[in-house]
Design a protein around this motif. Structure first.
Motif, PDB file in Angstrom:
ATOM      1  N   LYS A  50       0.831  -1.204   0.000  1.00 25.42           N
ATOM      2  CA  LYS A  50       0.000   0.000   0.000  1.00 25.42           C
ATOM      3  C   LYS A  50       0.868   1.259   0.000  1.00 25.42           C
ATOM      4  N   GLN A  51       1.940   1.275   0.812  1.00 26.21           N
ATOM      5  CA  GLN A  51       2.814   2.449   0.882  1.00 26.21           C
ATOM      6  C   GLN A  51       3.579   2.633  -0.421  1.00 26.21           C
ATOM      7  N   LEU A  52       4.059   1.544  -1.024  1.00 21.96           N
ATOM      8  CA  LEU A  52       4.767   1.645  -2.307  1.00 21.96           C
ATOM      9  C   LEU A  52       3.861   2.224  -3.390  1.00 21.96           C
ATOM     10  N   ASN A  76       3.439   5.923  -2.651  1.00 22.17           N
ATOM     11  CA  ASN A  76       4.667   6.640  -3.026  1.00 22.17           C
ATOM     12  C   ASN A  76       4.732   6.840  -4.538  1.00 22.17           C
ATOM     13  N   ARG A  77       4.459   5.776  -5.299  1.00 10.51           N
ATOM     14  CA  ARG A  77       4.511   5.858  -6.754  1.00 10.51           C
ATOM     15  C   ARG A  77       3.508   6.885  -7.270  1.00 10.51           C
ATOM     16  N   LYS A  78       2.299   6.858  -6.721  1.00 15.63           N
ATOM     17  CA  LYS A  78       1.252   7.788  -7.145  1.00 15.63           C
ATOM     18  C   LYS A  78       1.677   9.234  -6.895  1.00 15.63           C
ATOM     19  N   GLU A 109       8.771  18.682   2.256  1.00 16.73           N
ATOM     20  CA  GLU A 109       7.536  18.785   3.034  1.00 16.73           C
ATOM     21  C   GLU A 109       6.284  18.580   2.188  1.00 16.73           C
ATOM     22  N   MET A 110       6.355  18.950   0.912  1.00 18.22           N
ATOM     23  CA  MET A 110       5.200  18.783   0.030  1.00 18.22           C
ATOM     24  C   MET A 110       4.864  17.306  -0.147  1.00 18.22           C
ATOM     25  N   GLU A 127       1.633  14.731   1.639  1.00 17.55           N
ATOM     26  CA  GLU A 127       0.735  13.878   0.844  1.00 17.55           C
ATOM     27  C   GLU A 127       0.717  12.430   1.340  1.00 17.55           C
ATOM     28  N   GLY A 128       1.668  12.082   2.234  1.00 24.91           N
ATOM     29  CA  GLY A 128       1.741  10.711   2.737  1.00 24.91           C
ATOM     30  C   GLY A 128       2.929   9.934   2.207  1.00 24.91           C
ATOM     31  N   PHE A 129       3.813  10.609   1.481  1.00 18.04           N
ATOM     32  CA  PHE A 129       5.011   9.966   0.932  1.00 18.04           C
ATOM     33  C   PHE A 129       5.928   9.518   2.070  1.00 18.04           C
TER      34      PHE A 129
END
Length: 127
Positions: free
Chosen positions: A49-51, A54-56, A72-73, A77-79
């Motif tokens: 889910k995290q990968l 991150n890709r998105k 920070e941007m 976003e959750g990166f």
């Protein structure tokens, strides 16, 4: 005395076979989804889910193939830079981390005193 069997999901009365549990495929699917949500996610599901997230995010910010954004941007976003699929090292020994075909390099901007990510897209010469 006959017992009226009820759907395991919606509690509507069942008709048909004696061993019937759900009234229709929707109730069966909804029940299974509800049960799956109760079980804790496996490590694989959390990492996957995290990968994907991150890709998105990298894809969203990197429209031109190469760009620079403030750390920070992406984090907002959750990166999470701890999750990546592969890496590539250039001639300057900079190590780019990739989430599938989208990569990033964390650099400190001395002038503005903050971290930035240089975002790139995987190229054939990186093989």
């Amino acid at each position: 005395m006959t017992t009226i069997l009820k759907c395991k999901y919606c509690n509507d009365p069942l008709s048909g076979r004696v061993d019937k549990i759900f009234c229709d495929p929707y109730c069966k699917s909804a029940y299974q989804y509800q049960e799956k949500k109760k079980t804790p996610k496996s490590l694989f599901e959390k990492v996957d889910k995290q990968l994907k997230l991150n890709r998105k995010i990298l894809k969203q910010y990197n429209k031109d193939g190469v760009t620079t954004v403030r750390e920070e941007m992406l984090l907002r976003e959750g990166f999470n830079p701890k999750y990546f699929t592969n890496y590539w090292k250039n001639e300057k020994d900079d190590v780019y981390l990739f989430c599938y075909e989208y990569g990033f390099l964390r650099k400190f901007d001395k002038r503005k005193k903050l971290y930035r990510f240089i975002l790139v897209q995987w190229q054939a010469y990186m093989d």
